[in-house]
Design an enzyme around this catalytic site. Structure first.
Site, mmCIF file in Angstrom:
data_model
loop_
_atom_site.group_PDB
_atom_site.id
_atom_site.type_symbol
_atom_site.label_atom_id
_atom_site.label_comp_id
_atom_site.label_asym_id
_atom_site.label_seq_id
_atom_site.Cartn_x
_atom_site.Cartn_y
_atom_site.Cartn_z
ATOM 1 C CB SER A 58 6.525 -27.053 -63.057
ATOM 2 O OG SER A 58 5.582 -26.635 -62.073
ATOM 3 C CE LYS A 59 5.230 -32.923 -67.463
ATOM 4 N NZ LYS A 59 5.330 -34.407 -67.433
ATOM 5 N NE ARG A 60 4.524 -25.846 -58.704
ATOM 6 C CZ ARG A 60 4.300 -24.643 -58.207
ATOM 7 N NH1 ARG A 60 3.059 -24.256 -57.955
ATOM 8 N NH2 ARG A 60 5.309 -23.833 -57.958
#
Length: 587
Positions: A321-323
């Site tokens: 994910s973006k994290r």
């Protein structure tokens, strides 16, 4: 109880034998339902959902092309609600490779039924990223084809036709339940520790009851009748046998009350009418296969072969994910990655050709790819490995291609005033081993042009060089510069430098590291770097070609010798306070 196996080698539905399959029930128009009529409805609605064949029907095509036997047709169907994720890009790549390796067609379909989140800007970004990766599609937006339109938002008439067909055949019924009623059903199911499935309130409603709601203008959805017993089993090309219990599903909606079709219904109609032979998609879509299989059968469509690819995972084995940093193709493009490196790396996330080879071009991947070698388990996205692979691809480019890419980069960032020429060619060849991304070239050239002499002399690593007679070597070097001997040698190129440095070493009674380390520090201001002779020659060219911009912070050889002349060598001693103060002197 027995079991019936319907006629397909890769789909089997196990359930109670149908009571009757000889006729379809009519849509009854009677003023009041009789008990026998209700029994007839229940009995025949069961037979409808448990006895239809898997074979394709020309009637079901509604004037749309049907599949040509033996022709491989695959599709990539992104939702234009954001950027193209690397997981989506890998799915597109596997579809592309499968189609090309089988001589088939790669279809691009835009699933934009999410009207609130879908945008044309996102669609354009997805198309741009696919084109950048080299995944050209045979049919779809911008290309056309015989099976269009290729945007779901333009296919609503078709969905309505098929929904009405299912309603007419009895596989679908109108459901007038309000949201409050549906929520109450979920709460009751939760209290009873049962799956939150629809209880079938309108499944056996009479025509009179339906007409009454229609006359009132009550909103309704179209619900698909699901068998209450049995299991559905498919053979997945990656996962093998996969099955589901039908009693966990419940009758599901295919058309919303606002007339918008539901995802699983759209996908089934689209894949069938676009003659898709193989559906290769992410494993998160595996649960959708149950609903889609039932719709395929109800419409008499031939089922495609399914292959569900594992998810791409972060290093901590959670879903990427973006994290975890950059996750979209566009981000990696902006960071300076090459499309061929992205394609190569994405292909290796869950696939391999069975050898130790990790370096593939797109053409090689087409030749080697097989769906049987796609792994079931999740693949870890390793950004370090991707960077390394990009460096390999970057350095495998022809000298002309590499020089063009990096030269344009240097000019666009303002380090150089020109993007081509002798200096650019020599700088690229000298610095390329330290460049894994195009964007790395900025730092590589800036570092090369810099002259951090004082910081190097003040550092602990610089002390041994300083104490090895560096002031004496500096004096002799200044003399060679003042006499014009050094600059004359540099004008002669590599041969001139080689001759000069050999004679200089003899005069200083130095050779090897004892000679080249002090020369490197004095001429470049650094302890490490590329080939010494090529470095000095390129620094000389940088000072005479006027290709380096003023903002690059370049210190010419002339200015370097001025600094050497002004250097107070005695100030560089072991007193830490002095070292720290000298280290802050600007270059």
């Amino acid at each position: 109880m027995g079991s019936a196996v319907v006629g397909s080698p890769w789909l089997r539905i196990r359930m109670i034998p149908a009571l009757s399959s000889s006729s379809h029930p009519p849509i009854f128009r009677q003023s009041s339902p009789s008990l026998s009529l209700l029994r007839y409805r229940r009995r025949n609605s069961l037979s409808l959902t448990r006895s239809f064949s898997i074979t394709a029907s020309s009637e079901a095509s509604l004037n749309h092309p049907t599949r040509v036997d033996g022709q491989v047709r695959v599709r990539f169907a992104p939702s234009p609600t954001g950027n193209l994720h690397v997981g989506g890009a890998r799915t597109a790549l596997f579809n592309y490779l499968f189609a090309r390796s089988k001589g088939g067609k790669f279809v691009l379909r835009i699933e934009d039924t999410d009207l609130e989140r879908s945008t044309r800007e996102s669609e354009e970004a997805v198309l741009r990223d696919l084109s950048w990766l080299g995944l050209d599609w045979d049919e779809g937006p911008g290309v056309g084809g015989d099976y269009g339109p290729y945007r779901q938002s333009e296919r609503n008439v078709l969905y309505r036709e098929y929904a009405e067909k299912l309603l007419k055949s009895g596989h679908v019924y109108r459901c007038f339940c309000s949201n409050e009623e549906l929520e109450k059903m979920k709460e009751i199911a939760k209290l009873k520790e049962l799956p939150p499935v629809y209880t079938g309130k309108w499944a056996n409603a009479t025509d009179e009851e339906v007409e009454e709601e229609l006359e009132k203008g009550s909103p309704y959805t179209f619900r698909f009748r699901v068998p209450k017993e049995g299991r559905l089993q498919i053979h997945d090309l990656i996962r093998g046998e996969v099955s589901w219990s039908l009693d966990t599903l419940g009758d599901f909606v295919i058309m919303r009350s606002n007339g918008q079709p539901v995802y699983n219904f759209c996908v089934t109609v689209d894949d069938a009418t676009m003659a898709i032979s193989h559906v290769i998609r992410a494993e998160e879509h595996l649960p959708n296969t149950l609903r889609q299989a039932l719709i395929y059968k109800a419409l008499g469509f031939q089922m495609p072969c399914f292959a569900h690819v594992s998810l791409i995972l972060a290093p901590d084995r959670s879903k990427l994910s973006k994290r975890h940093g950059a996750t979209s193709v566009g981000q990696f493009r902006e960071m300076g990655y090459l499309p061929q490196a992205m394609v190569n790396y994405l292909a290796l996330l869950g696939w391999g050709d069975g050898t130790e080879n990790e370096f593939f071009s797109l053409d090689m991947l087409v030749e080697k790819f097989s769906i049987e070698r796609v792994n079931k388990s999740g693949a870890i996205f390793d950004s370090t490995k991707l960077r390394w692979m990009n460096g390999q691809h970057l350095r495998s480019l022809s000298p002309e291609e590499l020089t063009k890419l990096i030269g344009q980069r240097w000019k666009s960032t303002g380090i150089l005033t020109e993007s081509e020429g002798m200096f650019v060619e020599e700088a690229v060849q000298l610095l390329k081993d330290g460049i894994d991304l195009i964007t790395d070239s900025d730092k590589a050239l800036s570092n090369f042009l810099s002259y951090p002499l004082y910081a190097t002399l003040a550092s602990p690593e610089g002390q041994p060089v300083l104490q090895d007679g560096l002031p004496e070597v500096a004096g002799s070097l200044l003399a060679a510069y003042d006499s014009g001997e050094l600059l004359g040698a540099l004008e002669e190129g590599h041969a001139g430098w080689k001759t000069w440095v050999k004679n200089f070493g003899k005069s200083m009674k130095r050779k090897g590291k004892s000679l080249f380390m002090p020369l490197r520090v004095l001429l470049t201001g650094k302890l490490h770097g590329p080939d010494m002779g090529a470095t000095v020659l390129l620094l000389h060219r940088a000072g005479t070609s006027n290709v380096v911009s003023d903002q690059a912070g370049f210190i010419t050889l002339d200015n370097r010798f001025k600094m050497l002349r002004d250097t107070k060598w005695e100030s560089f001693n072991n007193d830490q306070t002095v070292l720290e103060s000298v280290a802050t002197v600007p270059n």
